[in-house]
Scaffold this motif. Structure first.
Motif, short mmCIF file in Angstrom:
data_model
loop_
_atom_site.label_atom_id
_atom_site.label_comp_id
_atom_site.label_asym_id
_atom_site.label_seq_id
_atom_site.Cartn_x
_atom_site.Cartn_y
_atom_site.Cartn_z
N LEU A 138 68.91 2.40 -50.96
CA LEU A 138 69.21 1.92 -52.62
C LEU A 138 68.10 0.55 -52.49
O LEU A 138 67.63 0.52 -53.74
CB LEU A 138 70.24 2.03 -52.85
CG LEU A 138 71.26 3.32 -53.08
CD1 LEU A 138 72.80 2.95 -53.08
CD2 LEU A 138 70.59 4.05 -54.17
N ALA A 139 68.36 -0.34 -51.85
CA ALA A 139 67.65 -1.52 -51.88
C ALA A 139 66.17 -1.21 -51.74
O ALA A 139 65.33 -1.80 -52.73
CB ALA A 139 68.11 -2.73 -50.67
N ALA A 140 65.50 -0.47 -51.00
CA ALA A 140 64.24 -0.28 -50.90
C ALA A 140 63.87 0.44 -52.10
O ALA A 140 62.61 -0.04 -52.68
CB ALA A 140 63.98 0.79 -49.55
N SER A 141 64.28 1.44 -52.52
CA SER A 141 63.89 2.17 -53.85
C SER A 141 63.85 1.22 -55.17
O SER A 141 63.05 1.30 -56.01
CB SER A 141 64.79 3.42 -54.13
OG SER A 141 66.02 3.08 -54.40
N GLN A 142 64.99 0.33 -55.14
CA GLN A 142 64.97 -0.73 -56.26
C GLN A 142 63.95 -1.63 -56.14
O GLN A 142 63.34 -2.17 -57.21
CB GLN A 142 66.52 -1.51 -56.22
CG GLN A 142 66.42 -2.19 -57.60
CD GLN A 142 66.49 -1.45 -58.95
OE1 GLN A 142 66.68 -0.34 -58.87
NE2 GLN A 142 65.93 -2.28 -59.78
N GLY A 143 63.57 -2.01 -54.89
CA GLY A 143 62.63 -2.96 -54.65
C GLY A 143 61.34 -2.23 -54.97
O GLY A 143 60.28 -2.87 -55.62
N LEU A 144 60.96 -0.91 -54.69
CA LEU A 144 59.82 -0.34 -55.02
C LEU A 144 59.57 -0.06 -56.61
O LEU A 144 58.52 -0.37 -57.13
CB LEU A 144 59.77 0.96 -54.29
CG LEU A 144 58.39 1.92 -54.69
CD1 LEU A 144 57.19 1.26 -54.11
CD2 LEU A 144 58.71 3.26 -54.03
N ARG A 145 60.65 0.23 -56.99
CA ARG A 145 60.73 0.39 -58.56
C ARG A 145 60.29 -1.21 -59.46
O ARG A 145 59.44 -1.19 -60.23
CB ARG A 145 62.15 0.86 -59.11
CG ARG A 145 62.01 1.43 -60.49
CD ARG A 145 63.42 1.80 -61.00
NE ARG A 145 63.85 2.95 -60.03
CZ ARG A 145 64.88 2.88 -59.44
NH1 ARG A 145 65.72 2.06 -59.48
NH2 ARG A 145 65.32 4.07 -58.56
N GLN A 146 60.72 -2.16 -58.81
CA GLN A 146 60.77 -3.38 -59.43
C GLN A 146 59.08 -3.81 -59.07
O GLN A 146 58.37 -4.36 -59.81
CB GLN A 146 61.45 -4.60 -58.74
CG GLN A 146 62.88 -4.42 -59.10
CD GLN A 146 62.93 -4.78 -60.67
OE1 GLN A 146 62.34 -5.63 -61.08
NE2 GLN A 146 64.03 -4.12 -61.44
N ALA A 147 58.67 -3.56 -57.93
CA ALA A 147 57.00 -3.77 -57.56
C ALA A 147 56.26 -2.79 -58.56
O ALA A 147 55.26 -3.33 -58.98
CB ALA A 147 56.89 -3.50 -56.13
N MET A 148 56.46 -1.55 -58.80
CA MET A 148 55.72 -0.87 -59.57
C MET A 148 55.72 -1.36 -61.01
O MET A 148 54.78 -1.42 -61.73
CB MET A 148 55.91 0.59 -59.40
CG MET A 148 55.82 1.25 -58.13
SD MET A 148 56.56 2.80 -57.74
CE MET A 148 55.88 3.84 -59.22
N GLN A 149 57.04 -1.85 -61.51
CA GLN A 149 57.02 -2.41 -63.11
C GLN A 149 56.10 -3.48 -62.84
O GLN A 149 55.42 -3.74 -63.94
CB GLN A 149 58.35 -2.36 -63.36
CG GLN A 149 58.58 -3.14 -64.59
CD GLN A 149 60.14 -3.11 -65.15
OE1 GLN A 149 61.07 -3.15 -64.27
NE2 GLN A 149 60.50 -3.18 -66.23
N PHE A 150 56.25 -4.45 -61.84
CA PHE A 150 55.60 -5.62 -62.20
C PHE A 150 53.99 -5.43 -62.17
O PHE A 150 53.30 -5.75 -62.81
CB PHE A 150 55.81 -6.52 -60.86
CG PHE A 150 54.83 -7.91 -60.78
CD1 PHE A 150 55.52 -8.94 -61.41
CD2 PHE A 150 53.94 -7.70 -59.59
CE1 PHE A 150 54.58 -10.13 -61.34
CE2 PHE A 150 53.11 -8.85 -59.76
CZ PHE A 150 53.48 -10.14 -60.45
N ASP A 151 53.56 -4.48 -61.27
CA ASP A 151 52.16 -4.14 -61.11
C ASP A 151 51.80 -3.61 -62.43
O ASP A 151 50.53 -3.83 -62.98
CB ASP A 151 51.88 -3.17 -60.08
CG ASP A 151 50.62 -2.60 -59.63
OD1 ASP A 151 49.72 -3.72 -59.61
OD2 ASP A 151 50.34 -1.75 -59.69
N THR A 152 52.59 -2.73 -63.11
CA THR A 152 52.10 -2.17 -64.31
C THR A 152 51.93 -3.22 -65.41
O THR A 152 51.26 -3.34 -66.27
CB THR A 152 53.27 -1.16 -64.86
OG1 THR A 152 53.34 -0.24 -63.99
CG2 THR A 152 53.12 -0.54 -66.33
N ILE A 153 53.00 -4.20 -65.28
CA ILE A 153 52.96 -5.23 -66.34
C ILE A 153 51.75 -6.03 -66.20
O ILE A 153 51.10 -6.63 -67.13
CB ILE A 153 54.19 -5.99 -66.40
CG1 ILE A 153 55.36 -5.42 -66.85
CG2 ILE A 153 54.18 -7.57 -67.23
CD1 ILE A 153 56.69 -5.95 -66.52
#
Length: 171
Positions: A31-46
């Motif tokens: 769960l921590a890894a998937s949330q971290g990946l989701r945050q990283a992808m959102q940051f990259d998109t922004i």
């Protein structure tokens, strides 16, 4: 002596608790890894949207300034200034070659900018035209950029700005 007695190791409760601990650990890490990946992808998109917004806005401003330089040239030709010159700014256009977000700009806008620079260079380099013919052709090119292209750049930038605002980013 070990931390667990022989009786505890043989008990089912001990093994069940150890299995539960392992499952909880694996689940928590997942769960921590998937949330971290989701945050990283959102940051990259922004970051990508933000970079492209600034790139489009810079190209729009450069084109707008160049239209102004064309209008100045046309005015000098009308005032019969001897050997008027036209120097277009190309810093942003040339810098886009090295920008990883350049191709995220809509292709129709890139094509219009490319045609603008190419057409302006051709007009100025044509040895068979006098200053009045150049001024007329540059006026038509400037009109096209002002009336057709710059509003599309503005709309494209506004759309990116709106998407960024929805993500909580002000540009």
């Amino acid at each position: 002596m070990s931390a667990y007695s022989r009786g505890e190791v043989r008990s089912a409760a001990f093994w069940i608790s150890q299995i539960v601990i392992i499952i909880a650990t694996v689940g928590g890490v997942y769960l921590a890894a998937s949330q971290g990946l989701r945050q990283a992808m959102q940051f990259d998109t922004i970051k990508s949207l933000q970079n492209n917004y600034y790139l489009r806005k810079s190209l729009q401003n450069e084109l707008s300034d160049n239209v102004g330089y064309m209008r100045d040239y046309i005015g000098k030709v009308g005032q019969r200034v001897v050997n008027p010159s036209l120097n277009l700014e190309t810093f942003v256009w040339n810098s886009m070659t090295y920008s990883p977000t350049a191709l995220e700009t809509p292709s129709d806008l890139l094509r219009e900018a490319q045609k603008f620079y190419h057409s302006a260079a051709d007009i100025m380099a044509n040895p068979h035209w006098n200053d009045a013919n150049r001024a007329k052709a540059l006026g038509e090119l400037a009109d096209h950029i002002e009336k057709e292209v710059l509003p599309r750049f503005e709309a494209s930038g506004a759309e990116l700005q709106s998407r960024l605002k929805q993500m909580g980013v002000e540009v």
